[in-house]
Write a protein that holds these residues in place. Structure first.
Motif, PDB file in Angstrom:
ATOM      1  N   LEU A   1      16.216 -23.627  -3.369  1.00  0.00           N
ATOM      2  CA  LEU A   1      16.676 -25.209  -2.686  1.00  0.00           C
ATOM      3  C   LEU A   1      16.936 -26.085  -3.532  1.00  0.00           C
ATOM      4  CD1 LEU A   1      13.045 -24.638  -2.768  1.00  0.00           C
ATOM      5  CD2 LEU A   1      14.295 -25.363  -0.691  1.00  0.00           C
ATOM      6  N   ASP A   2      18.413 -26.900  -2.764  1.00  0.00           N
ATOM      7  CA  ASP A   2      19.155 -27.784  -3.103  1.00  0.00           C
ATOM      8  C   ASP A   2      17.926 -28.693  -2.868  1.00  0.00           C
ATOM      9  OD1 ASP A   2      21.260 -29.854  -3.085  1.00  0.00           O
ATOM     10  OD2 ASP A   2      20.596 -31.148  -1.422  1.00  0.00           O
ATOM     11  N   MET A   3      18.457 -29.703  -3.806  1.00  0.00           N
ATOM     12  CA  MET A   3      16.903 -31.346  -4.201  1.00  0.00           C
ATOM     13  C   MET A   3      17.649 -32.320  -3.295  1.00  0.00           C
ATOM     14  SD  MET A   3      15.513 -30.402  -8.021  1.00  0.00           S
ATOM     15  CE  MET A   3      16.746 -30.376  -9.177  1.00  0.00           C
ATOM     16  N   ASP A   4      18.502 -33.124  -3.534  1.00  0.00           N
ATOM     17  CA  ASP A   4      18.848 -34.414  -2.860  1.00  0.00           C
ATOM     18  C   ASP A   4      18.872 -34.088  -1.391  1.00  0.00           C
ATOM     19  OD1 ASP A   4      18.165 -37.170  -2.802  1.00  0.00           O
ATOM     20  OD2 ASP A   4      19.874 -37.270  -4.606  1.00  0.00           O
ATOM     21  N   GLY A   5      18.498 -34.599  -0.468  1.00  0.00           N
ATOM     22  CA  GLY A   5      18.890 -34.324   1.160  1.00  0.00           C
ATOM     23  C   GLY A   5      17.675 -33.534   1.552  1.00  0.00           C
ATOM     24  N   THR A   6      17.297 -33.167   0.628  1.00  0.00           N
ATOM     25  CA  THR A   6      16.324 -31.374   1.553  1.00  0.00           C
ATOM     26  C   THR A   6      15.429 -31.759   0.723  1.00  0.00           C
ATOM     27  OG1 THR A   6      18.879 -30.071   0.609  1.00  0.00           O
ATOM     28  CG2 THR A   6      16.817 -29.065   1.012  1.00  0.00           C
ATOM     29  N   ILE A   7      14.836 -31.732   0.102  1.00  0.00           N
ATOM     30  CA  ILE A   7      13.464 -31.938  -0.637  1.00  0.00           C
ATOM     31  C   ILE A   7      12.964 -33.588  -1.271  1.00  0.00           C
ATOM     32  CG2 ILE A   7      11.567 -31.553  -2.390  1.00  0.00           C
ATOM     33  CD1 ILE A   7      13.036 -29.035  -0.673  1.00  0.00           C
TER      34      ILE A   7
ATOM     35  N   GLY B   1      19.597 -26.102   1.931  1.00  0.00           N
ATOM     36  CA  GLY B   1      20.401 -27.123   2.000  1.00  0.00           C
ATOM     37  C   GLY B   1      20.752 -27.996   2.659  1.00  0.00           C
ATOM     38  N   ASP B   2      21.510 -29.446   2.891  1.00  0.00           N
ATOM     39  CA  ASP B   2      21.557 -29.911   3.476  1.00  0.00           C
ATOM     40  C   ASP B   2      23.664 -30.099   3.475  1.00  0.00           C
ATOM     41  OD1 ASP B   2      22.240 -31.636   0.641  1.00  0.00           O
ATOM     42  OD2 ASP B   2      22.307 -33.922   2.155  1.00  0.00           O
ATOM     43  N   ARG B   3      24.054 -29.343   2.831  1.00  0.00           N
ATOM     44  CA  ARG B   3      25.616 -29.950   2.456  1.00  0.00           C
ATOM     45  C   ARG B   3      26.508 -28.600   2.660  1.00  0.00           C
ATOM     46  NH1 ARG B   3      27.633 -32.846  -3.042  1.00  0.00           N
ATOM     47  NH2 ARG B   3      27.526 -34.864  -2.598  1.00  0.00           N
TER      48      ARG B   3
ATOM     49  N   THR C   1      28.494 -26.857  -0.089  1.00  0.00           N
ATOM     50  CA  THR C   1      28.616 -26.904  -1.014  1.00  0.00           C
ATOM     51  C   THR C   1      27.110 -25.490  -1.443  1.00  0.00           C
ATOM     52  OG1 THR C   1      27.007 -28.601  -1.844  1.00  0.00           O
ATOM     53  CG2 THR C   1      29.054 -28.983  -2.598  1.00  0.00           C
ATOM     54  N   ASP C   2      25.885 -25.811  -0.709  1.00  0.00           N
ATOM     55  CA  ASP C   2      24.832 -25.232  -0.479  1.00  0.00           C
ATOM     56  C   ASP C   2      25.145 -23.805   0.426  1.00  0.00           C
ATOM     57  OD1 ASP C   2      23.670 -26.899  -2.009  1.00  0.00           O
ATOM     58  OD2 ASP C   2      23.296 -28.532  -0.082  1.00  0.00           O
ATOM     59  N   VAL C   3      25.803 -24.325   1.513  1.00  0.00           N
ATOM     60  CA  VAL C   3      26.270 -23.316   2.988  1.00  0.00           C
ATOM     61  C   VAL C   3      27.030 -22.350   2.115  1.00  0.00           C
ATOM     62  CG1 VAL C   3      26.989 -22.675   5.317  1.00  0.00           C
ATOM     63  CG2 VAL C   3      25.033 -24.553   4.651  1.00  0.00           C
TER      64      VAL C   3
HETATM   65 MG   LIG Z   1      22.056 -32.150  -0.767  1.00  0.00          MG
END
Ligand SMILES: [Mg+2]
Length: 268
Positions: free
Chosen positions: A12-18, A211-213, A216-218
């Protein structure tokens, strides 16, 4: 793409996700309760190397998320493991925060007090940056030191839709002066995922990243061959996904929708 119900480990990404800054995103608690009840693992994955895992743990616990140090993995930790395994004992000069310094010490990284002895320069998201550190890093790289960096991000989002320079921007300063490019370890490189998969003894088809990016995440999901899930609670909207060459396997409005989807699947 794998059925989400077969996933055993969620990254899990944190900022924007959690959470966004200091408030938990709606449904996050339900999601973690579901994971715990169904014996699924989760690990928070962050590129932000300005803070240590211990500090992230405090923040997550304050937000009411039941977790421990095993649930957190930062690009600083990836750097620590890489240096410990692949560059054992080689003297390192750090352009990074005190928190990253402590983190690397935990992996027995040989952080030198006299910079002239260093054979490797490590750059992190250094919120305690000085011109002297930049100068020393350039001198070492000019003389052949290896140039490593924790994360590629140019910017870090802060309140009121503003940004501050992240590790990628600091590296740019050094790159322009030395004409050398760093090797990055954090998202979207697959290294972090490989380390986690190995440590948790979990095959790629049982791992998903949320994630929300996209870049980076995807992209990490695509690079590492694991399932990728994009949430629209942070930086990315549907239009951006349509335009992007990085397509997630799944798209959800937010973490709450993932929880609802997982519980629904289970009933059938
Ligand atoms: Mg994020």
């Amino acid at each position: 793409m794998n059925n989400l119900n077969n996933i055993e480990l969620f990254l899990l990404d944190m900022d924007g996700t959690i959470y966004i800054e200091n408030s938990l995103i709606d449904g996050a608690n339900d999601f973690f309760n579901y994971l715990n009840k169904n014996k699924k693992k989760f690990i928070f994955l962050t590129n932000n190397s300005s803070n240590s895992a211990k500090n992230y743990l405090l923040k997550l616990q304050k937000l009411g998320i039941p977790c421990n140090l095993d649930n957190i993995f930062t690009s600083g930790m990836a750097m620590g493991i890489f240096l410990q395994k692949e560059r054992t004992g080689i003297p390192v000069f750090l352009v990074g925060t005190q928190a990253l310094y402590e983190e690397l010490k935990d992996y027995n990284v040989n952080l030198v007090s006299n910079y002239k002895e260093a054979k490797i320069v490590v750059v992190g998201f250094d919120k305690e940056l000085t011109y002297q550190k930049i100068e020393k890093a350039c001198e070492l790289i000019d003389h052949g030191a290896e140039f490593l960096a924790t994360n590629v991000d140019m910017l870090c989002p802060i309140e009121n839709k503003r940004f501050i320079p992240d590790c990628g921007s600091i590296c740019k300063i050094i790159e322009i002066a030395t004409r050398k490019k760093p090797k990055f370890l954090g998202k979207p490189e697959r290294q972090m995922i490989d380390l986690i998969a190995h440590k948790n003894n979990c095959p790629p088809n049982k791992i998903a990243i949320i994630g929300d990016r996209l870049y980076t995440d995807v992209l990490t999901g695509i690079n590492a061959g694991i399932t990728s899930i994009c949430v629209l609670s942070g930086e990315t909207n549907i239009k951006m996904i349509k335009k992007s060459k990085y397509k997630p396997d799944y798209i959800f409005k937010n973490i709450k929708e993932i929880f609802e989807f997982l519980s629904q699947c289970q009933k059938h």
